[in-house]
Scaffold this motif. Structure first.
Motif, PDB file in Angstrom:
ATOM      1  N   ILE A 151     -30.985   0.848  46.153  1.00 26.65           N
ATOM      2  CA  ILE A 151     -31.902   0.664  47.289  1.00 26.65           C
ATOM      3  C   ILE A 151     -33.147   1.666  47.203  1.00 26.65           C
ATOM      4  CG2 ILE A 151     -30.483   2.642  48.339  1.00 26.65           C
ATOM      5  CD1 ILE A 151     -31.155   1.276  51.258  1.00 26.65           C
ATOM      6  N   SER A 152     -34.259   0.802  47.643  1.00 26.85           N
ATOM      7  CA  SER A 152     -35.533   1.523  47.387  1.00 26.85           C
ATOM      8  C   SER A 152     -36.609   1.219  48.554  1.00 26.85           C
ATOM      9  CB  SER A 152     -36.331   1.053  46.009  1.00 26.85           C
ATOM     10  OG  SER A 152     -35.507   1.181  44.877  1.00 26.85           O
ATOM     11  N   ARG A 199     -39.834   6.031  53.827  1.00 31.87           N
ATOM     12  CA  ARG A 199     -38.653   7.105  53.615  1.00 31.87           C
ATOM     13  C   ARG A 199     -38.629   8.231  54.348  1.00 31.87           C
ATOM     14  NH1 ARG A 199     -40.883   7.377  47.749  1.00 31.87           N
ATOM     15  NH2 ARG A 199     -40.890   5.455  47.092  1.00 31.87           N
ATOM     16  N   ASN A 200     -37.365   8.898  54.629  1.00 26.04           N
ATOM     17  CA  ASN A 200     -37.013   9.883  55.590  1.00 26.04           C
ATOM     18  C   ASN A 200     -37.298   9.630  57.178  1.00 26.04           C
ATOM     19  OD1 ASN A 200     -36.371  11.636  53.332  1.00 26.04           O
ATOM     20  ND2 ASN A 200     -38.479  11.765  52.858  1.00 26.04           N
ATOM     21  N   LYS A 201     -37.039   8.479  57.517  1.00 24.02           N
ATOM     22  CA  LYS A 201     -37.103   8.070  58.841  1.00 24.02           C
ATOM     23  C   LYS A 201     -35.910   7.234  59.543  1.00 24.02           C
ATOM     24  CE  LYS A 201     -42.212   6.932  58.136  1.00 24.02           C
ATOM     25  NZ  LYS A 201     -42.752   8.135  58.732  1.00 24.02           N
ATOM     26  N   TYR A 252     -25.544  10.177  50.912  1.00 26.53           N
ATOM     27  CA  TYR A 252     -24.330   9.597  50.310  1.00 26.53           C
ATOM     28  C   TYR A 252     -23.239  10.399  50.855  1.00 26.53           C
ATOM     29  CZ  TYR A 252     -27.319   6.206  47.710  1.00 26.53           C
ATOM     30  OH  TYR A 252     -28.473   5.460  47.382  1.00 26.53           O
ATOM     31  N   GLU A 253     -23.374  11.668  50.734  1.00 24.67           N
ATOM     32  CA  GLU A 253     -22.272  12.526  51.011  1.00 24.67           C
ATOM     33  C   GLU A 253     -22.193  12.673  52.593  1.00 24.67           C
ATOM     34  OE1 GLU A 253     -22.151  15.370  47.287  1.00 24.67           O
ATOM     35  OE2 GLU A 253     -23.630  16.071  48.754  1.00 24.67           O
ATOM     36  N   HIS A 269     -28.980  14.654  40.566  1.00 25.22           N
ATOM     37  CA  HIS A 269     -29.802  15.431  40.993  1.00 25.22           C
ATOM     38  C   HIS A 269     -30.651  14.817  41.973  1.00 25.22           C
ATOM     39  CE1 HIS A 269     -28.767  18.833  38.624  1.00 25.22           C
ATOM     40  NE2 HIS A 269     -28.966  18.123  37.625  1.00 25.22           N
ATOM     41  N   ASN A 270     -30.359  13.641  42.207  1.00 23.29           N
ATOM     42  CA  ASN A 270     -31.088  12.595  43.105  1.00 23.29           C
ATOM     43  C   ASN A 270     -30.971  13.128  44.324  1.00 23.29           C
ATOM     44  OD1 ASN A 270     -32.001  10.510  44.990  1.00 23.29           O
ATOM     45  ND2 ASN A 270     -31.758   9.058  43.227  1.00 23.29           N
ATOM     46  N   LEU A 271     -32.182  13.565  45.210  1.00 24.26           N
ATOM     47  CA  LEU A 271     -31.870  13.857  46.766  1.00 24.26           C
ATOM     48  C   LEU A 271     -30.941  12.845  47.515  1.00 24.26           C
ATOM     49  CD1 LEU A 271     -35.561  15.162  47.437  1.00 24.26           C
ATOM     50  CD2 LEU A 271     -33.293  16.429  46.889  1.00 24.26           C
ATOM     51  N   ALA A 272     -30.846  11.579  47.210  1.00 25.57           N
ATOM     52  CA  ALA A 272     -30.081  10.578  47.963  1.00 25.57           C
ATOM     53  C   ALA A 272     -28.790  10.885  47.886  1.00 25.57           C
ATOM     54  CB  ALA A 272     -30.390   9.189  47.237  1.00 25.57           C
TER      55      ALA A 272
END
Length: 161
Positions: A87-88, A94-96, A131-132, A124-127
């Motif tokens: 998903i991109s 982003r962040n909305k 997901y968590e 280390h991906n902020l996504a």
């Protein structure tokens, strides 16, 4: 409002634009000349596209449309689970809450079908935090990737029956 349309060969320019946008900061940090960076990104995009096609031949790429604007892509396969391959979103979207809405939609689809949603994310991906927060749990690790899964709650499955 979010709308999804199946990608077709004519969407290649847009799909590359989305891919390149996700790597923009990385490319800027490397300080490469623009032409070299674009050539590298085109090669990487082609390799990613081929890799996904080999690993997930049944995957479907969809364009994400928000308020009439093409803003990203989602690649997923559906069989004994829904596998979120990619998903991109373009940087301006982003962040909305849009990524959350897209993933929540997959979770609702999965719950209705009684299927898990699976994905892999760079450790280390902020996504990973997103997901968590949405209930995904780590189920394996092959550094630098973490495999994650979301299981529909049995109570949710009954709501869709």
């Amino acid at each position: 409002m979010l709308v999804f349309e199946s990608a077709c060969p004519e969407d290649a320019v847009f799909l590359f634009e989305v891919y390149a946008d996700t790597r923009r900061e990385e490319m800027e940090a490397w300080g490469w000349p623009a032409g070299d960076a674009e050539a590298f990104l085109r090669m990487q995009f082609e390799l990613q596209t081929r890799s996904y096609a080999l690993q997930f031949p049944e995957a479907v790429t969809r364009i994400i449309i928000h308020d009439g604007n093409r803003i990203g892509r989602i690649i997923a396969s559906r069989s004994n689970s829904i596998h979120l391959i990619d998903i991109s979103l373009l940087a301006g979207y982003r962040n909305k809450g849009i990524g959350t809405a897209v993933i929540t939609g997959l979770q609702e689809e999965a719950a209705a079908a009684g299927l898990p949603v699976k994905l892999s994310v760079l450790e280390h991906n902020l996504a990973k935090r997103l997901y968590e927060r949405l209930g995904f749990k780590a189920i394996g690790e092959a550094s630098p990737y973490i495999s994650m899964s979301w299981q529909p709650d049995k109570r949710e499955e009954q709501l869709y029956e």
